[in-house]
Design a protein around this motif. Structure first.
Motif, mmCIF file in Angstrom:
data_model
loop_
_atom_site.group_PDB
_atom_site.id
_atom_site.type_symbol
_atom_site.label_atom_id
_atom_site.label_comp_id
_atom_site.label_asym_id
_atom_site.label_seq_id
_atom_site.Cartn_x
_atom_site.Cartn_y
_atom_site.Cartn_z
ATOM 1 N N GLY A 153 42.403 35.658 12.842
ATOM 2 C CA GLY A 153 41.813 34.924 14.150
ATOM 3 C C GLY A 153 40.016 35.208 14.239
ATOM 4 N N PRO A 154 39.442 35.358 15.450
ATOM 5 C CA PRO A 154 38.015 35.455 16.138
ATOM 6 C C PRO A 154 38.340 36.967 15.916
ATOM 7 N N ILE A 155 37.422 37.542 15.858
ATOM 8 C CA ILE A 155 37.054 39.041 15.922
ATOM 9 C C ILE A 155 35.366 38.982 16.907
ATOM 10 N N VAL A 156 34.862 39.596 18.258
ATOM 11 C CA VAL A 156 34.186 40.336 18.699
ATOM 12 C C VAL A 156 34.226 42.195 18.933
ATOM 13 N N TYR A 157 33.139 42.122 18.895
ATOM 14 C CA TYR A 157 32.939 44.119 19.469
ATOM 15 C C TYR A 157 31.642 43.965 21.211
ATOM 16 N N SER A 158 32.557 44.799 21.915
ATOM 17 C CA SER A 158 32.148 44.848 23.357
ATOM 18 C C SER A 158 31.832 46.549 23.002
ATOM 19 N N GLN A 159 30.053 46.226 23.341
ATOM 20 C CA GLN A 159 29.211 47.957 23.373
ATOM 21 C C GLN A 159 30.371 48.089 24.768
ATOM 22 N N GLN A 160 30.278 47.465 26.044
ATOM 23 C CA GLN A 160 30.261 48.259 27.334
ATOM 24 C C GLN A 160 31.438 48.465 27.297
ATOM 25 N N LEU A 161 32.492 48.446 26.617
ATOM 26 C CA LEU A 161 34.012 48.501 26.334
ATOM 27 C C LEU A 161 33.887 49.475 25.552
ATOM 28 N N ASP A 162 33.548 49.886 24.153
ATOM 29 C CA ASP A 162 33.005 50.321 23.269
ATOM 30 C C ASP A 162 35.137 50.227 22.540
ATOM 31 N N SER A 163 35.289 48.767 22.304
ATOM 32 C CA SER A 163 36.635 47.910 21.894
ATOM 33 C C SER A 163 36.900 46.462 21.243
ATOM 34 N N PHE A 164 37.535 46.114 20.448
ATOM 35 C CA PHE A 164 37.398 44.834 19.493
ATOM 36 C C PHE A 164 38.080 43.427 20.441
ATOM 37 N N ILE A 165 36.889 42.969 20.913
ATOM 38 C CA ILE A 165 38.619 42.499 21.456
ATOM 39 C C ILE A 165 38.492 40.790 20.242
ATOM 40 N N LEU A 166 39.807 40.540 20.564
ATOM 41 C CA LEU A 166 40.206 39.063 18.999
ATOM 42 C C LEU A 166 41.628 38.571 19.630
ATOM 43 N N CYS A 170 50.547 34.651 18.536
ATOM 44 C CA CYS A 170 50.589 33.840 19.502
ATOM 45 C C CYS A 170 49.936 33.517 20.251
ATOM 46 N N TYR A 171 48.769 33.386 20.563
ATOM 47 C CA TYR A 171 47.462 32.937 21.022
ATOM 48 C C TYR A 171 48.017 33.392 22.557
ATOM 49 N N GLU A 172 47.362 35.150 22.324
ATOM 50 C CA GLU A 172 47.392 35.783 22.346
ATOM 51 C C GLU A 172 45.641 36.982 22.627
ATOM 52 N N LEU A 173 45.218 37.377 23.443
ATOM 53 C CA LEU A 173 44.296 37.676 23.583
ATOM 54 C C LEU A 173 43.490 39.129 24.086
ATOM 55 N N GLU A 174 43.746 40.300 23.017
ATOM 56 C CA GLU A 174 43.760 40.988 22.562
ATOM 57 C C GLU A 174 42.672 42.341 22.790
ATOM 58 N N SER A 175 42.278 43.415 23.226
ATOM 59 C CA SER A 175 41.490 44.303 23.276
ATOM 60 C C SER A 175 41.799 46.044 22.985
ATOM 61 N N TYR A 176 41.743 46.144 22.158
ATOM 62 C CA TYR A 176 41.835 47.732 21.075
ATOM 63 C C TYR A 176 40.633 47.906 21.573
ATOM 64 N N LYS A 177 40.305 49.459 21.742
ATOM 65 C CA LYS A 177 39.544 50.750 22.241
ATOM 66 C C LYS A 177 39.384 51.271 20.682
ATOM 67 N N TYR A 178 38.133 51.123 20.314
ATOM 68 C CA TYR A 178 37.424 52.357 19.406
ATOM 69 C C TYR A 178 37.772 53.463 18.893
ATOM 70 N N ALA A 179 38.228 53.961 19.555
ATOM 71 C CA ALA A 179 38.004 55.556 19.730
ATOM 72 C C ALA A 179 39.824 55.532 19.417
ATOM 73 N N ASN A 180 40.471 55.028 20.601
ATOM 74 C CA ASN A 180 41.818 55.252 20.113
ATOM 75 C C ASN A 180 42.509 54.761 18.633
#
Length: 727
Positions: A153-166, A170-180
């Motif tokens: 699906g779509p993906i975007v990077y958040s500079q403030q959270l340093d996370s990827f939002i995709l 299952c139609y669920e929005l998830e956030s993944y930390k770059y450091a993790n």
């Protein structure tokens, strides 16, 4: 529905290829456009029409392009994603670095991951894998859960959270930390938070100043906080195509209904109509004009647009037409002319008064003529002779008038041999002579308007042609296919139509009169009490002409109490619509045959350019056959156009008859009758335009119109008649 159109600043058709929103990237005044065919084009637009100089570079990169980005991946460079590789180019399109992908790529995002100093890219594969690259090397590969990511699906990077939002499948929005993701070895990544949206996300956009994300879905627009909580949601009344956020946090959403919606704080503040569905949208600066919108269609229509306040053309179809008042126009023209003359220091010219210019029409002769007339079968004839009306137009002016232009306007069933002429200098009286004929079409009105224009003003008058020009009396006929019965107040047929003189005294019958028009006859039968008349003919359009004359002459003494014959009117509408579709098919076939003919000509020319050309006899035979088919198709198209024009006029007569019967049947004023006529006064796509006009007249809204048959137009006309009956 928007009342306004977007205005085009610049535009072109990129090519007959397939495009997506990821294929558009705007860098200030430079537009980068990729395609699934592998072509990358670079434009630098300037205001106006497209010019070949606006295309700075075009290159074929061999593989289908999935997405393009520009960032500082070392130096400012262009990143292009392909299904099996990702390539970094400098701005001169020279390859800096190329990486083979271990998984099939789907989309990507860029940013300063981990608070670094240069941009990195994160590529999402088709099998739930995130691949993080810098320009020189692959940094990390992170496998997401394949259970929840069978489709990307779509993906975007958040500079403030340093996370990827995709979003997962299952139609669920998830956030993944770059450091993790960087610390994972062979373990699968786990999200920091999960939010169930319940719909497929189409695009995700972050607004850092408000600490929120906008997620556009199939029917909903979500405003999500950085903590993964829905702050606000809005259901959309249209299918969205793309979304864009400006620097001042204005939200722009394009739709598949050809609209561009502008929101502020999730409140709609503006809407505009676009020429195409805008799958890709961005903002650029061109010719020192900032904040211009760049839009791309999936078929390759690339435009630079801005928001205009000009009403769209569909609005003009239901606007009430105002009749021109030549007196008001003359006064406005004179006052404006005097202001110009005062500012220029010229002496003020006196306005030519209406009384100084007089035009009178004088009917000199009305009789069959033996003069040579081409296609005389198209005109009304008596004993194989065409009826001709000789008219003298007496033009008189007490003051000299220079460059006087005179134009005659009249019904299309009338033919005048010299309807427009010019007089260099008019002083005194000039007589203009012209002949008038009645064509084979059924007339609606006998009035001829005379419009005069000169530098000091304008003048309008009119005169009525004699009824004998359009019909004459013949032997009575009592049988006919169509019949209309009206109530009259003790009227005599020969008193009402006393200007029609019988050729033979044997034709006189106080209760019956039969008139011969071009191709049909109309009979008028009166009962013994002279309180009911029956108008009958084998052609409904012919009845319209006589009924119109009856209303003009005896309006207060005529009434109609029967139902409006909608079935017969609908039959003409069906025939008109069917013939219109046939004409469009002919025109489409004509275009294809012309393309084929040009292709054969081009092939023959290529043969002649060869060093050892092969024989062209077979090509000549093919060219001759194509030419004959082309000519035959042109003849068929012309015949269809001629029939369509006749049928179009007949349809106008039927609508005019319907409105006249409504005028007699219901409580309709003359002003309301004129308003109803304007609803049906359409030219190009009659069924579609009339449907829009009546729908707006009845409901106050403009529908989307795609007519495959005439059921909708019939239904809306029936609703209109029903509403008139309740007045």
């Amino acid at each position: 529905m928007s009342l306004f159109n977007t205005k085009q600043f610049w535009g072109t058709r990129v090519g007959p290829e397939e495009f997506d929103e990821q294929h558009l990237y705007v860098d200030n005044s430079i537009i980068y456009v990729g395609s699934y065919s592998g072509n990358l084009r670079i434009y630098q637009p300037q205001r106006g029409d497209y010019n070949a100089r606006h295309l700075k570079q075009e290159i074929n990169l061999q593989d289908p392009i999935l997405q393009i980005l520009i960032g500082f991946f070392g130096n400012k460079s262009l990143c292009v994603l392909f299904p099996k590789r990702v390539v970094f180019y400098n701005l001169d399109m020279e390859i800096l670095k190329e990486h083979k992908l271990q998984r099939n790529g789907f989309n990507m995002c860029s940013g300063q991951f981990g608070q670094g100093r240069k941009d990195l890219i994160c590529i999402q594969s088709c099998d739930a894998c995130l691949m993080i690259y810098e320009q020189e090397q692959l940094l990390h590969i992170c496998q997401l859960s394949t259970e929840y990511f069978p489709l990307p699906g779509p993906i975007v990077y958040s500079q403030q959270l340093d996370s990827f939002i995709l979003q997962n499948s299952c139609y669920e929005l998830e956030s993944y930390k770059y450091a993790n993701l960087c610390t994972l070895q062979k373990k699968r990544a786990q999200p920091n938070w999960t939010l169930n949206l319940g719909e497929q996300a189409q695009k995700i956009i972050e607004i850092p100043s408000q600490n929120i994300f906008y997620v556009i879905c199939e029917q909903m627009l979500f405003q999500v906080q950085q903590s993964g909580i829905i702050f606000h949601q809005k259901r959309l009344d249209y299918p969205p195509a793309s979304i864009l956020v400006t620097d001042n946090n204005i939200l722009i959403i394009t739709s598949f209904t050809h609209h561009l919606m502008i929101y502020k704080d999730l409140n709609l503040v503006w809407a505009a109509k676009t020429d195409h569905v805008c799958h890709g949208i961005s903002i650029g600066k061109f010719d020192e004009i900032d904040k211009l919108l760049v839009v791309l269609n999936d078929e390759g229509y690339l435009q630079v647009i801005y928001l205009g306040t000009e009403q769209i053309s569909i609005q003009k179809q239901f606007q009430v037409e105002q009749q021109h008042s030549y007196q008001d126009l003359n006064e406005l023209y004179t006052s404006t002319l005097q202001e110009i003359q005062i500012k220029e220091g010229n002496p003020i010219l006196e306005q030519t008064s209406k009384s100084s210019l007089q035009i009178n029409a004088e009917i000199i002769k009305l009789a069959p003529t033996r003069d040579f007339i081409e296609d005389k079968e198209d005109y009304l004839q008596v004993e194989s002779l065409v009826i001709q009306c000789l008219i003298y137009l007496n033009i008189t002016s007490k003051q000299p008038i220079e460059n006087l232009q005179i134009q005659l306007t009249y019904d299309e069933s009338i033919y005048i041999n010299n309807p427009r002429f010019e007089i260099n200098v008019l002083q005194g009286t000039i007589i203009h002579e012209f002949n008038v004929y009645s064509t084979k079409n059924f007339p609606i009105d006998r009035v001829v308007k005379v419009l005069c224009n000169h530098k000091n003003g304008c003048y309008q008058t009119e005169f009525t042609l004699p009824l004998n020009l359009f019909c004459y009396m013949i032997q009575p006929e009592k049988n006919a296919k169509y019949k209309i019965t009206v109530n009259v107040n003790n009227l005599s047929i020969y008193n009402v139509f006393k200007d029609i003189k019988p050729i033979d005294s044997s034709l006189l019958n106080q209760s019956l009169m039969t008139l011969q028009l071009t191709e049909s006859t109309v009979s008028i039968l009166a009962n013994k009490q002279n309180d009911r008349w029956r108008l009958q003919s084998d052609n409904f359009e012919a009845i319209c002409f006589i009924l119109h004359e009856l209303i003009v002459r005896e309006r207060d003494n005529v009434k109609y109490t029967d139902d409006v014959p909608l079935k017969d009117i609908f039959d003409v509408i069906d025939e008109h619509f069917t013939l219109k579709l046939s004409l469009k098919e002919y025109q489409k076939d004509l275009e294809q045959k012309a393309t084929e003919f040009r292709a054969i000509q081009k092939k023959i020319l290529q043969r002649f350019k060869e060093n050892n050309p092969a024989s062209v006899e077979s090509m000549n035979s093919l060219l001759e056959l194509s030419f004959q088919q082309f000519i035959q198709l042109m003849d068929n198209t012309q015949k269809c156009q001629n029939i369509f024009q006749i049928l179009q006029h007949n349809l106008q007569c039927m609508i005019h008859l319907m409105l006249l019967l409504c005028y007699l049947r219901f409580k309709i004023t003359q002003e309301q009758l004129e308003e109803l006529r304007r609803l049906f006064r359409c030219e190009k796509d009659w069924e579609e335009e009339v449907f829009i006009n009546i729908n707006y007249y009845l409901k106050g809204q403009i529908p989307d119109v795609v007519h495959e048959n005439t059921q909708k137009i019939k239904k809306i006309i029936t609703m209109l008649i029903d509403k008139l009956s309740k007045l």
